[in-house]
Scaffold this motif. Structure first.
Motif, PDB file in Angstrom:
ATOM      1  N   UNK A  72       0.947  -1.598   0.002  1.00 62.15           N
ATOM      2  CA  UNK A  72       0.002  -0.409  -0.183  1.00 62.15           C
ATOM      3  C   UNK A  72       1.117   1.049  -0.018  1.00 62.15           C
ATOM      4  N   UNK A  73       0.328   2.347  -0.043  1.00 62.69           N
ATOM      5  CA  UNK A  73       1.367   4.509  -0.068  1.00 62.69           C
ATOM      6  C   UNK A  73       0.613   4.048   1.183  1.00 62.69           C
ATOM      7  N   UNK A  74       1.282   3.925   2.237  1.00 64.92           N
ATOM      8  CA  UNK A  74       1.142   4.235   3.323  1.00 64.92           C
ATOM      9  C   UNK A  74       2.184   4.693   4.293  1.00 64.92           C
ATOM     10  N   UNK A  75       2.950   4.401   3.197  1.00 62.45           N
ATOM     11  CA  UNK A  75       5.061   4.646   3.298  1.00 62.45           C
ATOM     12  C   UNK A  75       5.972   5.330   2.301  1.00 62.45           C
ATOM     13  N   UNK A  76       4.546   6.030   1.949  1.00 58.87           N
ATOM     14  CA  UNK A  76       5.138   6.809   0.661  1.00 58.87           C
ATOM     15  C   UNK A  76       5.457   8.552   1.085  1.00 58.87           C
ATOM     16  N   UNK A  77       6.339   8.945   0.804  1.00 59.85           N
ATOM     17  CA  UNK A  77       7.590   8.247  -0.254  1.00 59.85           C
ATOM     18  C   UNK A  77       8.584   7.548  -0.133  1.00 59.85           C
ATOM     19  N   UNK A  78       8.777   7.669   1.262  1.00 56.10           N
ATOM     20  CA  UNK A  78       9.821   6.579   1.577  1.00 56.10           C
ATOM     21  C   UNK A  78       9.652   4.951   0.932  1.00 56.10           C
ATOM     22  N   UNK A  79       8.482   4.582   1.184  1.00 58.08           N
ATOM     23  CA  UNK A  79       8.426   3.307   0.673  1.00 58.08           C
ATOM     24  C   UNK A  79       7.276   3.457  -0.541  1.00 58.08           C
ATOM     25  N   UNK A  80       6.900   2.576  -1.669  1.00 55.71           N
ATOM     26  CA  UNK A  80       6.401   3.056  -2.529  1.00 55.71           C
ATOM     27  C   UNK A  80       5.180   1.672  -3.208  1.00 55.71           C
ATOM     28  N   UNK A  81       4.009   2.130  -3.379  1.00 57.70           N
ATOM     29  CA  UNK A  81       3.386  -0.371  -3.305  1.00 57.70           C
ATOM     30  C   UNK A  81       4.533  -0.404  -4.665  1.00 57.70           C
ATOM     31  N   UNK A  82       4.609  -1.769  -4.768  1.00 57.44           N
ATOM     32  CA  UNK A  82       4.666  -2.035  -5.509  1.00 57.44           C
ATOM     33  C   UNK A  82       6.691  -3.032  -4.788  1.00 57.44           C
ATOM     34  N   UNK A  83       7.388  -1.796  -4.195  1.00 59.35           N
ATOM     35  CA  UNK A  83       8.552  -1.857  -3.672  1.00 59.35           C
ATOM     36  C   UNK A  83       8.792  -3.526  -2.978  1.00 59.35           C
ATOM     37  N   UNK A  84      10.138  -3.890  -3.157  1.00 56.86           N
ATOM     38  CA  UNK A  84      10.278  -4.933  -2.162  1.00 56.86           C
ATOM     39  C   UNK A  84      11.720  -4.668  -1.785  1.00 56.86           C
ATOM     40  N   UNK A  85      11.640  -4.512  -0.516  1.00 62.72           N
ATOM     41  CA  UNK A  85      12.972  -3.938   0.431  1.00 62.72           C
ATOM     42  C   UNK A  85      12.887  -5.175   1.584  1.00 62.72           C
ATOM     43  N   UNK A  86      14.307  -5.053   1.987  1.00 63.55           N
ATOM     44  CA  UNK A  86      14.804  -6.479   2.369  1.00 63.55           C
ATOM     45  C   UNK A  86      14.458  -6.347   4.297  1.00 63.55           C
ATOM     46  N   UNK A  87      13.823  -6.909   4.892  1.00 61.53           N
ATOM     47  CA  UNK A  87      13.539  -6.475   6.487  1.00 61.53           C
ATOM     48  C   UNK A  87      15.181  -7.792   7.221  1.00 61.53           C
ATOM     49  N   UNK A  88      15.128  -6.845   7.690  1.00 60.32           N
ATOM     50  CA  UNK A  88      17.355  -7.313   8.366  1.00 60.32           C
ATOM     51  C   UNK A  88      16.411  -7.857   9.945  1.00 60.32           C
ATOM     52  N   UNK A  89      15.984  -9.403   9.984  1.00 57.17           N
ATOM     53  CA  UNK A  89      15.163 -10.361  11.173  1.00 57.17           C
ATOM     54  C   UNK A  89      16.598  -9.576  12.663  1.00 57.17           C
ATOM     55  N   UNK A  90      18.134  -9.358  12.213  1.00 50.64           N
ATOM     56  CA  UNK A  90      18.968  -9.822  12.956  1.00 50.64           C
ATOM     57  C   UNK A  90      19.592  -7.965  14.140  1.00 50.64           C
ATOM     58  N   UNK A  91      18.099  -7.882  13.432  1.00 51.19           N
ATOM     59  CA  UNK A  91      18.644  -6.486  14.191  1.00 51.19           C
ATOM     60  C   UNK A  91      18.392  -5.807  15.639  1.00 51.19           C
TER      61      UNK A  91
END
Length: 260
Positions: A72-91
């Motif tokens: 969704x667009x709830x994090x625009x403009x930082x993250x756009x619909x269709x972006x694939x981000x990498x989530x650091x699970x060790x953070x």
């Protein structure tokens, strides 16, 4: 006179080719290696290697870094619909805690969504596997938002200039979607210890902590529900790299009695 002829007959190297009914031993071995059985073994080996690779990728996604498709667009403009981000699970796995300004993925069960009816376990497994590889939208209980307040913080909307305050310090939120106000909804909350106050960057299109204030979870998300921190862009290729940081929270003081 007949000795030479007899030696030639007894010498295996000079024996004539076997007849067409018998065939040579080497050709029979070659036929076995290139026959249907060999073809089946080859495919079994390929499938076995593929299965091992798939298991490795799933384990890596489960415990280390998970691709996450932005739905969704709830994090625009930082993250756009269709972006694939990498989530650091060790953070946050080895004693680290989410900090103000972090963009995180979390399970909103009990805070942003109520406990739902049980779904088909096979369907859930397949969907979860696809989502963990970034090939499908995440589960409806998974969200991506920005941490605006941590345990003990007093988060208030808004000051005379319309800015959100954290522990009495107004924020200059450079990541907000252009034209969005920090919030159209007034609120004043002290975040419980072990919880987070979450907001989207596109405030006019984000259902976040503000929208769940009157619900059982109080709008805050338990730290234990955080899946990981969004650290990198994986797609599209033109945006591959680290997620941009923010200095909006640099001057926010630690929570104290005067902020409660």
């Amino acid at each position: 006179m007949d000795t030479q002829a007899e030696l030639q007959e007894r010498d295996p190297s000079s024996a004539p080719d076997t007849g067409p009914g018998e065939g040579s031993r080497s050709s029979r071995v070659r036929d076995r290696l290139t026959g249907p059985l060999s073809w089946r073994l080859s495919w079994r080996g390929t499938l076995g290697v593929g299965a091992v690779c798939a298991v490795f990728v799933l384990l890596f996604s489960t415990f280390v870094v998970q691709p996450f498709l932005i739905p969704s667009g709830s994090m625009e403009r930082t993250l756009r619909v269709g972006d694939r981000v990498l989530v650091n699970k060790l953070a946050y796995r080895f004693g680290g805690e989410p900090r103000r300004g972090d963009v995180v993925v979390f399970d909103g069960t009990g805070s942003f969504v109520r406990e739902g009816a049980a779904q088909n376990p096979v369907t859930a497994l397949l969907r979860g596997a696809a989502a963990s590889l970034g090939l499908a939208e995440p589960a409806e209980t998974d969200f991506v938002k920005r941490v605006v307040g941590v345990g003990g913080d007093r988060v208030v909307c808004c000051d005379a200039r319309g800015r959100i305050e954290v522990n009495g310090r107004p924020l200059d939120e450079d990541y907000l979607f252009p034209g969005d106000a920090p919030s159209e909804v007034p609120f004043d909350i002290v975040v419980p210890e072990g919880a987070l106050w979450m907001m989207g960057d596109h405030r006019s299109r984000s259902r976040d902590s503000r929208d769940h204030l009157g619900e059982p979870g109080g709008g805050v998300v338990p730290v234990e529900r955080v899946i990981g921190r969004v650290d990198w862009f994986g797609w599209p290729l033109g945006r591959v790299g680290s997620l941009p940081g923010t200095s909006a929270f640099d001057s926010v003081p630690a929570p104290g009695p005067s902020h409660g």
